[in-house]
Write a protein that holds these residues in place. Structure first.
Motif, PDB file in Angstrom:
ATOM      1  N   UNK A   5      21.362 -13.958   0.058  1.00 38.23           N
ATOM      2  CA  UNK A   5      22.134 -14.433  -1.098  1.00 38.23           C
ATOM      3  C   UNK A   5      23.562 -13.908  -1.157  1.00 38.23           C
ATOM      4  N   UNK A   6      23.765 -12.646  -0.754  1.00 37.50           N
ATOM      5  CA  UNK A   6      25.093 -12.053  -0.879  1.00 37.50           C
ATOM      6  C   UNK A   6      26.123 -12.790  -0.035  1.00 37.50           C
ATOM      7  N   UNK A   7      25.717 -13.371   1.076  1.00 38.36           N
ATOM      8  CA  UNK A   7      26.652 -14.126   1.906  1.00 38.36           C
ATOM      9  C   UNK A   7      27.118 -15.390   1.200  1.00 38.36           C
ATOM     10  N   UNK A   8      26.215 -16.038   0.472  1.00 43.96           N
ATOM     11  CA  UNK A   8      26.600 -17.229  -0.279  1.00 43.96           C
ATOM     12  C   UNK A   8      27.542 -16.872  -1.423  1.00 43.96           C
ATOM     13  N   UNK A   9      27.276 -15.760  -2.090  1.00 43.81           N
ATOM     14  CA  UNK A   9      28.105 -15.361  -3.224  1.00 43.81           C
ATOM     15  C   UNK A   9      29.523 -14.998  -2.812  1.00 43.81           C
TER      16      UNK A   9
ATOM     17  N   UNK B 173      20.710  -2.144  -7.270  1.00 43.96           N
ATOM     18  CA  UNK B 173      19.739  -2.527  -6.249  1.00 43.96           C
ATOM     19  C   UNK B 173      20.396  -3.313  -5.121  1.00 43.96           C
ATOM     20  N   UNK B 174      21.229  -4.293  -5.476  1.00 47.38           N
ATOM     21  CA  UNK B 174      21.944  -5.105  -4.493  1.00 47.38           C
ATOM     22  C   UNK B 174      23.398  -5.240  -4.930  1.00 47.38           C
ATOM     23  N   UNK B 175      24.248  -5.745  -4.026  1.00 48.93           N
ATOM     24  CA  UNK B 175      25.682  -5.838  -4.317  1.00 48.93           C
ATOM     25  C   UNK B 175      26.074  -7.171  -4.949  1.00 48.93           C
ATOM     26  N   UNK B 176      25.117  -8.037  -5.201  1.00 50.83           N
ATOM     27  CA  UNK B 176      25.416  -9.370  -5.731  1.00 50.83           C
ATOM     28  C   UNK B 176      26.233  -9.306  -7.023  1.00 50.83           C
ATOM     29  N   UNK B 177      25.819  -8.445  -7.944  1.00 49.11           N
ATOM     30  CA  UNK B 177      26.473  -8.374  -9.256  1.00 49.11           C
ATOM     31  C   UNK B 177      27.933  -7.961  -9.148  1.00 49.11           C
TER      32      UNK B 177
END
Length: 229
Positions: free
Chosen positions: A109-113, A141-145
């Protein structure tokens, strides 16, 4: 209801400039961020704001379940170029409230974001809605935010008052501020104020409990008087 209305009021008066786009996240999983984001969105819509709720937690999407819609297409399909913005928005049964669901979970997901399309979507949303609320994955937890928050006006952090360590919340706030995110505040969730040790918590609980009792007795007296008349 009073709590979420209070959150809405605090958001409106928390900054010198209008807060149109905001990300709601937490420091860990199962803190109640999705429930909070959904309820804040509904309270704002009920107050007359045109609201868009975006489920950007593509790892564990839940907004579509809360509102009873299918999780087809959505944000992930848009970010890979399979959908356009006009195809994303779903209406809800509530006036003024629209949703963009997360869609199917991508491998990374992080690549899409990191795609420029995310910024374009949030910019479009800010131009077409009074409030844009984004439910994002747990920050620690993840870097998405962190990626999502860069495109918004502010961030709200949800913490479970019953079990989240205080240092964990502090570290999360400091980390957000280090990347220049405007942290509006912390929403303390899952707090039993009836057993709170602070005077103001006990007072608040007693006040609302007394008010409910008064309202109930008033209604009973009114109905009796009405029947007599």
């Amino acid at each position: 209801t009073e709590s979420y209305q209070s959150i809405r009021t605090n958001i409106l008066f928390s900054s010198s400039k209008p807060i149109k786009t905001m990300v709601i996240t937490s420091s860990a999983m199962s803190e109640g961020k999705t429930t909070t984001a959904s309820n804040v969105a509904q309270v704002m819509a009920a107050a007359g704001d045109k609201v868009l709720l975006i489920d950007a937690d593509m790892r564990r999407p839940r907004v579509h379940k809360i509102f009873g819609i299918e999780n087809e297409g959505g944000l992930s399909a848009y970010l890979v170029g399979m959908k356009e913005i006009g195809d994303l928005v779903s209406k809800t049964t509530m006036a003024n409230l629209d949703i963009i669901n997360a869609g199917h979970t991508p491998p990374v997901p992080v690549e899409l974001l990191n795609s420029p399309r995310l910024g374009e979507l949030i910019k479009w949303a800010g131009e077409h809605y009074d409030r844009v609320i984004i439910d994002a994955p747990p920050y620690m937890v993840v870097t998405d935010s962190a990626i999502i928050a860069q495109h918004t006006d502010a961030a709200l952090l949800v913490a479970n008052g019953d079990r989240t360590p205080r240092d964990q919340v502090k570290n999360c706030v400091l980390s957000l501020k280090k990347i220049n995110i405007n942290v509006l505040g912390i929403i303390l969730n899952n707090v039993d104020i009836s057993r709170g040790g602070y005077y103001r918590y006990g007072y608040t609980y007693s006040y609302y409990r007394s008010y409910r009792a008064y309202r109930s007795s008033y209604r009973s007296a009114y109905k009796s008087a009405y029947k007599s008349a």
